[in-house]
Design an enzyme around this catalytic site. Structure first.
Site, PDB file in Angstrom:
ATOM      1  N   LYS A 271      -1.775 -64.881 -78.545  1.00  0.00           N
ATOM      2  CA  LYS A 271      -1.227 -66.231 -78.409  1.00  0.00           C
ATOM      3  C   LYS A 271       0.108 -66.288 -79.162  1.00  0.00           C
ATOM      4  O   LYS A 271       0.194 -65.861 -80.308  1.00  0.00           O
ATOM      5  CB  LYS A 271      -2.211 -67.262 -78.977  1.00  0.00           C
ATOM      6  CG  LYS A 271      -3.428 -67.472 -78.092  1.00  0.00           C
ATOM      7  CD  LYS A 271      -4.300 -68.616 -78.559  1.00  0.00           C
ATOM      8  CE  LYS A 271      -5.554 -68.746 -77.712  1.00  0.00           C
ATOM      9  NZ  LYS A 271      -5.291 -69.232 -76.335  1.00  0.00           N
ATOM     10  N   ASP A 342      -6.706 -63.117 -73.038  1.00  0.00           N
ATOM     11  CA  ASP A 342      -6.860 -64.463 -73.608  1.00  0.00           C
ATOM     12  C   ASP A 342      -7.808 -65.333 -72.776  1.00  0.00           C
ATOM     13  O   ASP A 342      -8.189 -66.413 -73.204  1.00  0.00           O
ATOM     14  CB  ASP A 342      -5.483 -65.129 -73.739  1.00  0.00           C
ATOM     15  CG  ASP A 342      -5.499 -66.304 -74.698  1.00  0.00           C
ATOM     16  OD1 ASP A 342      -6.515 -66.483 -75.405  1.00  0.00           O
ATOM     17  OD2 ASP A 342      -4.483 -67.035 -74.748  1.00  0.00           O
ATOM     18  N   ARG A 346     -14.609 -67.038 -70.605  1.00  0.00           N
ATOM     19  CA  ARG A 346     -15.366 -66.845 -69.362  1.00  0.00           C
ATOM     20  C   ARG A 346     -16.084 -65.507 -69.355  1.00  0.00           C
ATOM     21  O   ARG A 346     -17.122 -65.345 -68.730  1.00  0.00           O
ATOM     22  CB  ARG A 346     -14.418 -67.009 -68.159  1.00  0.00           C
ATOM     23  CG  ARG A 346     -13.299 -66.016 -68.127  1.00  0.00           C
ATOM     24  CD  ARG A 346     -12.179 -66.431 -67.170  1.00  0.00           C
ATOM     25  NE  ARG A 346     -11.334 -67.494 -67.709  1.00  0.00           N
ATOM     26  CZ  ARG A 346     -10.310 -68.035 -67.073  1.00  0.00           C
ATOM     27  NH1 ARG A 346      -9.992 -67.617 -65.856  1.00  0.00           N
ATOM     28  NH2 ARG A 346      -9.592 -68.977 -67.640  1.00  0.00           N
TER      29      ARG A 346
END
Ligand code: BES
Ligand code: MG
Ligand code: ZN
Length: 489
Positions: A271, A342, A346
């Site tokens: 990030k 990132d 999921r």
């Protein structure tokens, strides 16, 4: 702080501060209110006129009462239009009153009652406790802003004592979730999350199973997706499975699955500045709400069996990190090309959903701080909801309405799965920017065969930057109340 129902009239009540609620356009003083006004030499009428108080939602007026009276201060508070009244109105009104009364010891709350809302005492109880809850665990000196309230009397709800207790039990779960979210990633880790689950199990008699790394490797075809995410962390993954079983036969079997990334730096798709990496301790908000719901449900004891699942890990970088482009195999055998490390939530949920379905439950609800795209779509106060089953979707929406938590249903548009097509594996983990929260939901759908399933993307509402409604700045404990209401039914 003691919250209680009183059968006294507002005319006979003695205390520091009395809050009186009004519907919009209904500020004429009749009955007890007219008598109270008379007793207070017209103060009430004057305050309404001076402040041009009309009872609109979110408006209030406060005055001191001079002279020898039973009450020292008055709050007028608006509930908005009578036709719009719901449990949530009582909850947020109580929260607003509590904030105005923190310096006082005794508070009386008299709100107009509606035949449409049965659980007024519960809603008021939740609003007060949640608005006043402060998390000062990480300050070396306690701040001297702690509320002084000792006793709160609610008028007109005699016989709803059980609602007050239910509200307090739910609040205990919401506060656990808030505290887990507020605690930084050096405090709440996969290991400490498992310890918290163990404490809940011991205290409330839940069954607990913690799957260690090796157990996860051996589950069905191996939880390669979940373990791939955790492989760069120095802290071992902990797959937490708590079970609540009722005394008699369960009328239903449910599973709640919460995304539990105790930190998400993005992995090698790190990030970057401005992406809020420093806020990513909240990426276990789904798991925090799952444990919070477990805490409340274990105390409320419904006739329903509930499985609480948190595949806890961290998304970190190191020489062991999964590379962008790696192919992982989930426990149902499906292969995933990780085109973005990132999009890790999921991956962890994929295996957690396969596990949940293997328990042969009647329904699965997952909740996850899954996508920034969902925040772009719905803002910070509304969570996304996707559902493969209309009945289940409606159950969750009804529960959310009672809980005063906002969801908006988005489509599981199968065509968009094209965006996740991989040349080399069964699917990629991310698609195009457009519709990012929908492709995330479609990805998850690959891991649920035929059990009715609802997915909740809570990336926005899990955190609040400022005190607002029942929330304070920080973790909100969203959507513990919805989950509990859904399970209790
Ligand atoms: N945990 C984030 C989602 C998130 C973002 C939660 C902001 C709360 C606030 C998730 O793991 C993530 O990084 N998602 C990516 C997905 C993208 C790579 C397809 C995102 O939303 O940018
Ligand atoms: Mg991420
Ligand atoms: Zn994440």
């Amino acid at each position: 702080m003691q919250i209680q129902a009183t059968d006294k009239s507002i005319l006979d009540w003695t205390g520091d501060i009395l809050a009186l609620g009004f519907y919009e356009g209904a500020t004429e003083l009749t009955g007890d209110l007219a008598q109270l006004d008379e007793k207070l030499a017209g103060t009430l009428q004057e305050l309404i006129a001076d402040e041009e108080f009309e009872g609109k939602t979110g408006t209030s007026a406060v005055t001191r009462i001079s002279g020898p009276n039973n009450v020292r201060k008055l709050i007028l508070i608006g509930l908005g239009k009578e036709d719009d009244i719901k449990a949530a109105t009582y909850r947020t009104t109580a929260a607003a009153i509590a904030r105005l009364a923190t310096k006082d010891k005794t508070l009386g709350i008299s709100l107009p009652l509606s035949s449409e809302v049965s659980d007024v005492a519960q809603a008021i109880t939740e609003g007060i406790h949640l608005a006043l809850h402060q998390d000062n665990r990480f300050k070396s000196e306690p701040e001297d802003k702690a509320p002084k309230l000792e006793t709160i009397d609610i008028f007109g709800v005699s016989g709803q004592e059980a609602g007050i207790n239910k509200g307090e039990t739910i609040v205990s779960g919401v506060i656990l979730a808030r505290e887990l979210v507020n605690a930084p990633a050096n405090e709440v880790t996969p290991v400490t999350m498992a310890e918290t689950a163990q404490q809940l199990a011991t205290e409330y008699g839940l069954e607990i199973k913690i799957l260690e790394q090796a157990d996860c490797e051996n589950f069905e075809q191996g939880m390669g997706a979940y373990l791939g995410v955790g492989q760069a962390s120095d802290i071992p993954p902990k797959f937490i499975h708590l079970t609540y079983k009722p005394q008699g036969t369960a009328k239903r079997k449910l599973a709640i699955v919460g995304k539990s990334l105790t930190f998400d730096c993005g992995g090698l798709n790190l990030k970057v500045g401005g992406s809020g990496i420093e806020t990513m301790k909240m990426d276990m908000g789904g798991g925090a709400a799952t444990l919070g719901a477990a805490k409340a449900i274990a105390q409320l004891k419904p006739d329903v069996e509930v499985h609480f699942i948190c595949a806890a890990t961290e998304n970190m970088i190191s020489g062991k990190a999964m590379h962008p482009g790696d192919i992982l195999k989930a426990s149902n055998g499906k292969t995933i090309e990780v085109n973005n490390t990132d999009a890790e939530g999921r991956l962890t949920l994929a295996d957690a959903l396969v596990y949940a379905e293997s328990l042969e439950v009647d329904a699965i609800v997952d909740l996850a701080t899954l996508t920034g795209a969902c925040i772009v779509a719905l803002g910070n106060n509304i969570a996304g909801l996707w559902s493969t089953d209309e009945t289940l979707g409606n159950e969750v929406k009804t529960a959310a309405e009672t809980a005063g938590e906002k969801f908006w249903q988005l489509p599981l548009e199968d065509k968009y799965f094209e965006g996740l097509k991989s040349k080399i594996a069964d699917m990629k983990n991310t698609g195009p920017r457009a519709g990012g929260s929908i492709t995330a939901a479609l990805f998850l759908k690959q891991f649920v065969k035929d059990t009715p399933w609802v997915h909740l993307d809570i990336a926005g509402p899990v955190w609040s930057d400022k005190p607002e409604g029942i929330n304070n700045a920080g973790g909100t404990g969203f959507p513990v109340k919805t989950l509990v209401e859904w399970v209790i039914g």
